[in-house]
Design a protein around this motif. Structure first.
Motif, PDB file in Angstrom:
ATOM      1  N   TYR A  32       0.856  -1.191   0.000  1.00  0.00           N
ATOM      2  CA  TYR A  32       0.000   0.000   0.000  1.00  0.00           C
ATOM      3  C   TYR A  32       0.890   1.238   0.000  1.00  0.00           C
ATOM      4  N   GLU A  38      -4.862   0.872  -4.512  1.00  0.00           N
ATOM      5  CA  GLU A  38      -5.542   0.306  -3.358  1.00  0.00           C
ATOM      6  C   GLU A  38      -4.650  -0.772  -2.741  1.00  0.00           C
ATOM      7  N   THR A  39      -4.858  -1.031  -1.459  1.00  0.00           N
ATOM      8  CA  THR A  39      -4.061  -2.052  -0.778  1.00  0.00           C
ATOM      9  C   THR A  39      -4.142  -3.366  -1.550  1.00  0.00           C
ATOM     10  N   THR A  40      -2.976  -3.899  -1.891  1.00  0.00           N
ATOM     11  CA  THR A  40      -2.916  -5.071  -2.767  1.00  0.00           C
ATOM     12  C   THR A  40      -2.305  -6.271  -2.047  1.00  0.00           C
ATOM     13  N   ASP A  91       3.531  -6.074   6.269  1.00  0.00           N
ATOM     14  CA  ASP A  91       3.045  -5.015   5.393  1.00  0.00           C
ATOM     15  C   ASP A  91       4.226  -4.368   4.683  1.00  0.00           C
ATOM     16  N   HIS A  93       5.091  -0.778   2.758  1.00  0.00           N
ATOM     17  CA  HIS A  93       4.621   0.584   2.544  1.00  0.00           C
ATOM     18  C   HIS A  93       5.408   1.209   1.396  1.00  0.00           C
TER      19      HIS A  93
END
Length: 217
Positions: A32, A38-40, A91, A93
């Motif tokens: 993201y 969009e968050t993938t 995650d 970023h």
């Protein structure tokens, strides 16, 4: 030369999908941030990603190839297996290399503390500092000299803020190190108790029973 790590978009909606990916040696993640619409949900080859982290550290800027696009990204939240400690998800970023960002950087205590030489024990209540910095300037760690700390001393961020070459975002009372007195050996404590007299007890407001030493009131 920065290594490009290939990511693959993954399906969502079923826990069994994640379980199978991990069995196949893959590491689930999400991407993201900058230039990501969009968050993938994505995944990597676990060993390939682990090698890069071991080689460069968790604060490294990773170049991620997803389809025909490439992203500069840093690792965000990391999830580990509660029993084995193995990374099971993290995650990523995506960042703009021209803009400053906030990151947590490990603190490395250096120097031979005076208090430790006198038998004290040094502890590190907080192991990271939050700084604002350009991506290309993110340090592997921030060194803090504790040489002058004596027994009973505490080092807070306020004491060293002006020595840190980054915009540090933690509060002034954020504790970085403290030196506690040594714990007396158990036998010394027993000797101290054995040497206590009736006068010592009366001075504390306690009374002694001649037939049964100890407090009776």
């Amino acid at each position: 030369m920065q290594t490009v790590i290939t990511a693959t978009k993954r399906e969502t909606g079923s826990h069994s999908i994640l379980t199978q990916l991990r069995k196949d040696g893959k590491l689930p993640s999400v991407l993201y941030g900058f230039n990501v619409e969009e968050t993938t949900p994505i995944y990597f080859d676990y060993k390939a990603m682990a090698r890069e982290v071991q080689r460069n550290g968790v604060n490294h800027i990773f170049k991620i190839q997803l389809g025909d696009k490439t992203y500069n990204a840093i690792i965000g939240e990391i999830q580990r297996d509660a029993l084995k400690g193995k990374v099971k998800h993290f995650d990523l970023h995506s960042i703009n290399m021209k803009e400053e960002l906030e990151v947590d950087v490990p603190v490395s205590l250096i120097g031979d503390s005076v208090g430790v030489r006198e038998g004290g024990v040094i502890t590190q209540p907080n192991t990271d500092l939050k700084i604002r910095v350009k991506p290309s300037d993110i340090p592997d760690s921030i060194e803090i000299d504790v040489s002058s700390l004596g027994v009973g001393d505490t080092l807070s961020l306020a004491d060293v803020r002006d020595q840190i070459p980054f915009d540090t975002l933690n509060d002034d009372d954020y504790t970085l190190a403290t030196v506690t007195p040594p714990t007396p050996p158990a036998e010394d404590a027993d000797l101290e108790a054995a040497s206590m007299t009736a006068d010592d007890v009366e001075a504390t407001g306690e009374k002694l029973d001649p037939n049964k030493p100890g407090r009776t009131d």
